[in-house]
Design a protein around this motif. Sequence first.
Motif, PDB file in Angstrom:
ATOM      1  N   MET A   1       0.848  -1.197   0.000  1.00 62.60           N
ATOM      2  CA  MET A   1       0.000   0.000   0.000  1.00 62.60           C
ATOM      3  C   MET A   1       0.884   1.248   0.000  1.00 62.60           C
ATOM      4  O   MET A   1       1.826   1.336   0.777  1.00 62.60           O
ATOM      5  CB  MET A   1      -0.920   0.008   1.222  1.00 62.60           C
ATOM      6  CG  MET A   1      -1.818   1.246   1.300  1.00 62.60           C
ATOM      7  SD  MET A   1      -2.896   1.243   2.747  1.00 62.60           S
ATOM      8  CE  MET A   1      -3.973  -0.143   2.334  1.00 62.60           C
ATOM      9  N   THR A   2       0.569   2.177  -0.873  1.00 59.70           N
ATOM     10  CA  THR A   2       1.347   3.415  -0.967  1.00 59.70           C
ATOM     11  C   THR A   2       1.125   4.268   0.275  1.00 59.70           C
ATOM     12  O   THR A   2      -0.007   4.612   0.622  1.00 59.70           O
ATOM     13  CB  THR A   2       0.941   4.212  -2.219  1.00 59.70           C
ATOM     14  OG1 THR A   2       1.144   3.394  -3.377  1.00 59.70           O
ATOM     15  CG2 THR A   2       1.773   5.467  -2.351  1.00 59.70           C
ATOM     16  N   ALA A   3       2.220   4.620   0.946  1.00 62.10           N
ATOM     17  CA  ALA A   3       2.126   5.415   2.168  1.00 62.10           C
ATOM     18  C   ALA A   3       1.705   6.846   1.847  1.00 62.10           C
ATOM     19  O   ALA A   3       1.973   7.362   0.756  1.00 62.10           O
ATOM     20  CB  ALA A   3       3.468   5.414   2.897  1.00 62.10           C
ATOM     21  N   PHE A  41       1.141  13.012  -6.287  1.00 68.73           N
ATOM     22  CA  PHE A  41       2.404  12.793  -7.001  1.00 68.73           C
ATOM     23  C   PHE A  41       3.516  12.432  -6.025  1.00 68.73           C
ATOM     24  O   PHE A  41       4.296  11.503  -6.263  1.00 68.73           O
ATOM     25  CB  PHE A  41       2.805  14.036  -7.796  1.00 68.73           C
ATOM     26  CG  PHE A  41       4.213  13.964  -8.298  1.00 68.73           C
ATOM     27  CD1 PHE A  41       4.515  13.217  -9.425  1.00 68.73           C
ATOM     28  CD2 PHE A  41       5.240  14.596  -7.621  1.00 68.73           C
ATOM     29  CE1 PHE A  41       5.832  13.113  -9.884  1.00 68.73           C
ATOM     30  CE2 PHE A  41       6.544  14.504  -8.061  1.00 68.73           C
ATOM     31  CZ  PHE A  41       6.849  13.761  -9.191  1.00 68.73           C
ATOM     32  N   THR A  42       3.597  13.166  -4.927  1.00 71.73           N
ATOM     33  CA  THR A  42       4.649  12.930  -3.930  1.00 71.73           C
ATOM     34  C   THR A  42       4.574  11.516  -3.376  1.00 71.73           C
ATOM     35  O   THR A  42       5.588  10.818  -3.264  1.00 71.73           O
ATOM     36  CB  THR A  42       4.527  13.953  -2.787  1.00 71.73           C
ATOM     37  OG1 THR A  42       4.641  15.277  -3.320  1.00 71.73           O
ATOM     38  CG2 THR A  42       5.608  13.725  -1.729  1.00 71.73           C
ATOM     39  N   GLU A  43       3.383  11.072  -3.040  1.00 76.96           N
ATOM     40  CA  GLU A  43       3.203   9.725  -2.487  1.00 76.96           C
ATOM     41  C   GLU A  43       3.584   8.652  -3.505  1.00 76.96           C
ATOM     42  O   GLU A  43       4.261   7.664  -3.163  1.00 76.96           O
ATOM     43  CB  GLU A  43       1.765   9.557  -2.026  1.00 76.96           C
ATOM     44  CG  GLU A  43       1.415  10.448  -0.834  1.00 76.96           C
ATOM     45  CD  GLU A  43      -0.062  10.517  -0.519  1.00 76.96           C
ATOM     46  OE1 GLU A  43      -0.420  11.002   0.575  1.00 76.96           O
ATOM     47  OE2 GLU A  43      -0.883  10.101  -1.366  1.00 76.96           O
ATOM     48  N   LEU A  44       3.178   8.838  -4.742  1.00 78.88           N
ATOM     49  CA  LEU A  44       3.504   7.862  -5.781  1.00 78.88           C
ATOM     50  C   LEU A  44       4.988   7.891  -6.115  1.00 78.88           C
ATOM     51  O   LEU A  44       5.604   6.850  -6.373  1.00 78.88           O
ATOM     52  CB  LEU A  44       2.673   8.137  -7.032  1.00 78.88           C
ATOM     53  CG  LEU A  44       1.170   7.894  -6.879  1.00 78.88           C
ATOM     54  CD1 LEU A  44       0.421   8.422  -8.103  1.00 78.88           C
ATOM     55  CD2 LEU A  44       0.879   6.406  -6.677  1.00 78.88           C
ATOM     56  N   LEU A  45       5.593   9.077  -6.117  1.00 78.47           N
ATOM     57  CA  LEU A  45       7.035   9.198  -6.379  1.00 78.47           C
ATOM     58  C   LEU A  45       7.838   8.442  -5.336  1.00 78.47           C
ATOM     59  O   LEU A  45       8.782   7.710  -5.667  1.00 78.47           O
ATOM     60  CB  LEU A  45       7.434  10.675  -6.378  1.00 78.47           C
ATOM     61  CG  LEU A  45       8.925  10.987  -6.555  1.00 78.47           C
ATOM     62  CD1 LEU A  45       9.411  10.539  -7.932  1.00 78.47           C
ATOM     63  CD2 LEU A  45       9.176  12.484  -6.354  1.00 78.47           C
ATOM     64  N   ALA A  46       7.479   8.607  -4.069  1.00 79.30           N
ATOM     65  CA  ALA A  46       8.197   7.917  -2.996  1.00 79.30           C
ATOM     66  C   ALA A  46       8.050   6.408  -3.112  1.00 79.30           C
ATOM     67  O   ALA A  46       8.979   5.660  -2.800  1.00 79.30           O
ATOM     68  CB  ALA A  46       7.679   8.394  -1.635  1.00 79.30           C
ATOM     69  N   ASP A  47       6.905   5.960  -3.587  1.00 79.78           N
ATOM     70  CA  ASP A  47       6.614   4.527  -3.647  1.00 79.78           C
ATOM     71  C   ASP A  47       7.161   3.857  -4.902  1.00 79.78           C
ATOM     72  O   ASP A  47       7.673   2.728  -4.839  1.00 79.78           O
ATOM     73  CB  ASP A  47       5.102   4.319  -3.586  1.00 79.78           C
ATOM     74  CG  ASP A  47       4.706   2.850  -3.540  1.00 79.78           C
ATOM     75  OD1 ASP A  47       5.187   2.144  -2.629  1.00 79.78           O
ATOM     76  OD2 ASP A  47       3.933   2.416  -4.405  1.00 79.78           O
TER      77      ASP A  47
END
Length: 220
Positions: A1-3, A41-47
Motif C-alpha cells: 500500500m502506498t504510504a 504525485f509525492t506519495e507515488l514518487l516515494a513509492d
Amino acid sequence: MTARVRPGVFFDPPADLPRGRHQLSRQQVQDAQRVRLMVAFTELLADRGYAGVRIGDIASRATVSSQSFYELFASKEACALAAYDHFVELLARHAPIDLASSESWRDYIQAVLRGFFGALAADPVVARAFMLEIDGAGATARERRREAVARLAEVSVFAQETLRKKDPLLKRRSFSVHLALLYGVRQLTCDLLETTESPDFEELIPALLDWIVTGWYGAQ
C-alpha cells in the motif's frame, strides 16, 4: 500500500470538495485540486520512483479528473517541479536561520542539522520523494536541486561571516567548501533513505557535527 504524507508537515491536504452545488469559487476549487495533485504525485514518487508514476494514477489518487490535471499542470514534470519547489520552501521554514541565539559555529550547525533532519523525520514519505527519487525527473529537476543547494550554500557563507564577529577563531571557507559540505550531507541522507526502510536521521548528527565544526577551525 502506498504510504501517505503526514498532514501539516510539508503539505496540508485539503478536505474532499463538496459534491453538487457549493459556494466555492473556481479558484478555490483549483487551488485545492492543485494541492491534492502534488500530494498524490509525492506519495507515488516515494513509492514507485519517477518512471513508475503516470498522470492517470496521480489524478485517480487525488480524485481529480485527468482533464483537470492538464488545466493545472502542462505535464508530469510540471507537477513534479511544483511539488519539489513547495518542498524546498517548507524545508527552509523547518530549519530557520537563528543566528541571534548562536554563539558559535557549533551552535549554528547543530541547530541547522536538527531542523533539517527533524523535518525529514517528521514526514519520511516526502523525504524519500524529494531527497532520493526526484533526480529521476530529469535534467530540469536536477538543475532545480542544484539551484536550491547553491542558495543554501550562500546562506551558510552569510552565517559564517556573521559568526566570525563573535568567534575570531572561526576560519573563513570559500563558497565551494560550503557547497561541498551540503552535498556531503545530502549524499549521506540519500544513502540512509536508500538502504533503510525506517531511517534514523538523528544518528547522522553527531559525526556530521564534529566533521563540520573541525573543518572550520583547522588550518586555513
